[in-house]
Write a protein that holds these residues in place. Structure first.
Motif, PDB file in Angstrom:
ATOM      1  N   TYR A  60       0.809  -1.215   0.000  1.00  6.80           N
ATOM      2  CA  TYR A  60       0.000   0.000   0.000  1.00  6.80           C
ATOM      3  C   TYR A  60       0.843   1.265   0.000  1.00  6.80           C
ATOM      4  CZ  TYR A  60      -3.687  -3.318   1.330  1.00  6.80           C
ATOM      5  OH  TYR A  60      -4.562  -4.371   1.374  1.00  6.80           O
ATOM      6  N   HIS A  61       2.111   1.157   0.423  1.00  7.90           N
ATOM      7  CA  HIS A  61       2.987   2.328   0.382  1.00  7.90           C
ATOM      8  C   HIS A  61       3.037   2.917  -1.022  1.00  7.90           C
ATOM      9  CE1 HIS A  61       6.281   5.046   0.882  1.00  7.90           C
ATOM     10  NE2 HIS A  61       7.122   4.311   0.187  1.00  7.90           N
ATOM     11  N   TRP A  62       3.026   2.066  -2.022  1.00  6.28           N
ATOM     12  CA  TRP A  62       3.018   2.550  -3.402  1.00  6.28           C
ATOM     13  C   TRP A  62       1.600   2.581  -3.951  1.00  6.28           C
ATOM     14  CZ3 TRP A  62       6.678  -1.034  -1.694  1.00  6.28           C
ATOM     15  CH2 TRP A  62       7.979  -0.512  -1.579  1.00  6.28           C
ATOM     16  N   SER A  63       0.913   1.460  -3.789  1.00  5.89           N
ATOM     17  CA  SER A  63      -0.449   1.395  -4.305  1.00  5.89           C
ATOM     18  C   SER A  63      -1.147   0.118  -3.875  1.00  5.89           C
ATOM     19  CB  SER A  63      -0.425   1.456  -5.839  1.00  5.89           C
ATOM     20  OG  SER A  63      -1.704   1.184  -6.351  1.00  5.89           O
ATOM     21  N   LYS A  64      -2.432   0.203  -3.692  1.00  5.77           N
ATOM     22  CA  LYS A  64      -3.238  -1.016  -3.565  1.00  5.77           C
ATOM     23  C   LYS A  64      -3.427  -1.588  -4.971  1.00  5.77           C
ATOM     24  CE  LYS A  64      -7.595   1.358  -4.023  1.00  5.77           C
ATOM     25  NZ  LYS A  64      -8.942   1.665  -3.694  1.00  5.77           N
ATOM     26  N   PRO A  65      -3.974  -2.793  -5.093  1.00  2.00           N
ATOM     27  CA  PRO A  65      -4.264  -3.323  -6.424  1.00  2.00           C
ATOM     28  C   PRO A  65      -5.292  -2.436  -7.135  1.00  2.00           C
ATOM     29  CG  PRO A  65      -4.376  -5.061  -4.757  1.00  2.00           C
ATOM     30  CD  PRO A  65      -4.278  -3.771  -4.022  1.00  2.00           C
ATOM     31  N   LEU A  66      -5.076  -2.162  -8.412  1.00  3.99           N
ATOM     32  CA  LEU A  66      -5.887  -1.201  -9.152  1.00  3.99           C
ATOM     33  C   LEU A  66      -6.408  -1.793 -10.458  1.00  3.99           C
ATOM     34  CD1 LEU A  66      -3.450   1.860  -8.985  1.00  3.99           C
ATOM     35  CD2 LEU A  66      -5.551   1.586  -7.627  1.00  3.99           C
ATOM     36  N   PRO A  67      -7.563  -1.278 -10.935  1.00  2.00           N
ATOM     37  CA  PRO A  67      -7.987  -1.622 -12.293  1.00  2.00           C
ATOM     38  C   PRO A  67      -6.916  -1.163 -13.287  1.00  2.00           C
ATOM     39  CG  PRO A  67      -9.721  -0.429 -11.117  1.00  2.00           C
ATOM     40  CD  PRO A  67      -8.498  -0.381 -10.245  1.00  2.00           C
ATOM     41  N   SER A  68      -6.876  -1.817 -14.418  1.00  2.00           N
ATOM     42  CA  SER A  68      -5.806  -1.568 -15.378  1.00  2.00           C
ATOM     43  C   SER A  68      -5.607  -0.090 -15.712  1.00  2.00           C
ATOM     44  CB  SER A  68      -6.078  -2.363 -16.655  1.00  2.00           C
ATOM     45  OG  SER A  68      -5.230  -1.926 -17.672  1.00  2.00           O
ATOM     46  N   ALA A  69      -6.715   0.621 -15.944  1.00  4.86           N
ATOM     47  CA  ALA A  69      -6.602   2.028 -16.342  1.00  4.86           C
ATOM     48  C   ALA A  69      -5.891   2.850 -15.261  1.00  4.86           C
ATOM     49  CB  ALA A  69      -7.987   2.609 -16.604  1.00  4.86           C
TER      50      ALA A  69
END
Ligand code: C2E
Ligand code: CA
Ligand code: CA
Ligand code: CA
Length: 277
Positions: free
Chosen positions: A258-267
């Motif tokens: 989560y420091h960088w990002s949670k899992p995200l939709p492709s876009a």
């Protein structure tokens, strides 16, 4: 006593029926979910710690249920495994993830790798080797951009025929990561038996790493062992900058969390990637 026994039985069986029915219902709906377009992959970046550069993604399955809302994979993956549906589900994940990776490459992000989670049932039945080759061929993606995340427990009882099949997949350049490393078994013999490319240090050791001397010792030991074996390291569950900095000090190569990002939709994932100059 008879009365009580019957009541007990009824109570017990009613409960059992309810949960069994729930499970059956969910399994039924999961079966339809693929066709109904309710399944999606979200992508969590893997980040090279020193440079901050995104090297690839892990695909994580999401089920957007029509009435129940979002159902977490920890709930429906076990259901899919028990019903055998995991083979169909896993096949969809494999195809979709490989296609997505190819799409990113065509957009110019041609260094990105894609990691998928493989269930032991999916791996052990249903011509897994063939499915991987076919997915790569159909998307025209080179094997070296795909990474399989397997658990230690899966590798522990792989029969020789399957070991051969895994080796053939790896001959195509496909990587093999050990997921949740450190939570499984203390018998590390499989590290000699298989060509392991990456150890993914389990998030239970990584989150709150700084200041926890036990976790520090475990993570350091894993990194040192990986380095001597020339195996890469990925730390999962990195939630803050302090942990990321600590991991760099310890010699870990790649982080995820989560420091960088949670899992995200492709876009949304694409928005995180800086185009190369
Ligand atoms: P996993 O493979 O160990 O995936 C890591 C989990 O940690 C993911 O949960 C991810 O969202 C979460 N996570 C990522 N960063 C952080 C962080 O900084 N802190 C914390 N606390 N958690 C973080 P998710 O997406 O709910 O997936 C749970 C599990 O479900 C996965 O664990 C994996 O075992 C399974 N799974 C997910 N997608 C698939 C799939 O396509 N196939 C199979 N067979 N299993 C899958
Ligand atoms: Ca994983
Ligand atoms: Ca993991
Ligand atoms: Ca896990």
């Amino acid at each position: 006593a008879k009365e009580r026994g019957r009541n007990n039985y009824c109570f017990f069986s009613e409960d059992m029926n309810q949960s069994a029915q729930e499970v059956l219902q969910l399994q039924l709906e999961l079966r339809q979910a693929i066709g109904a377009g309710q399944l999606a992959l979200h992508y969590q970046p893997k980040v090279e710690l020193k440079s901050g550069r995104i090297t690839g993604a892990e695909a994580l399955l999401r089920w957007e249920h029509a009435s129940r809302g979002f159902i977490a994979p920890d709930i429906f993956i076990p259901l899919a495994e028990r019903s055998g549906l995991i083979i169909e589900l896993g096949d969809w994940v494999l195809k979709e993830a490989v296609r997505q990776c190819r799409r990113w490459h065509l957009m110019g992000f041609d260094w990105l790798t894609m990691a998928i989670n493989v269930s032991s049932i999916q791996f052990k039945r249903g011509h897994f080797e063939l499915a991987v080759m076919e997915a790569l061929d159909n998307a025209s993606l080179e094997g070296r951009f795909l990474e399989l995340e397997l658990t230690e427990s899966l590798l522990l009882d792989v029969q020789p025929a399957l070991q051969q099949s895994l080796a053939s997949i790896q001959d195509k350049g496909v990587g093999l990561s050990i997921d949740d490393f450190g939570t499984g078994y203390s018998n590390l013999g499989y590290l000699k038996r298989f060509r392991v490319s990456v150890l993914k240090i389990d998030k239970s050791f990584v989150t709150n790493l700084a200041g926890n001397s036990q976790n520090e010792a475990i993570v350091q030991a894993i990194i040192q062992m990986a380095q001597s074996l020339k195996i890469g390291t990925v730390a999962e569950g990195v939630e803050d900058g302090q942990t990321a900095a600590k991991l760099i000090d310890m010699g870990c190569e790649v982080g995820q969390g989560y420091h960088w990002s949670k899992p995200l939709p492709s876009a949304d994932f694409l928005r995180l990637i800086k185009p190369t100059a």
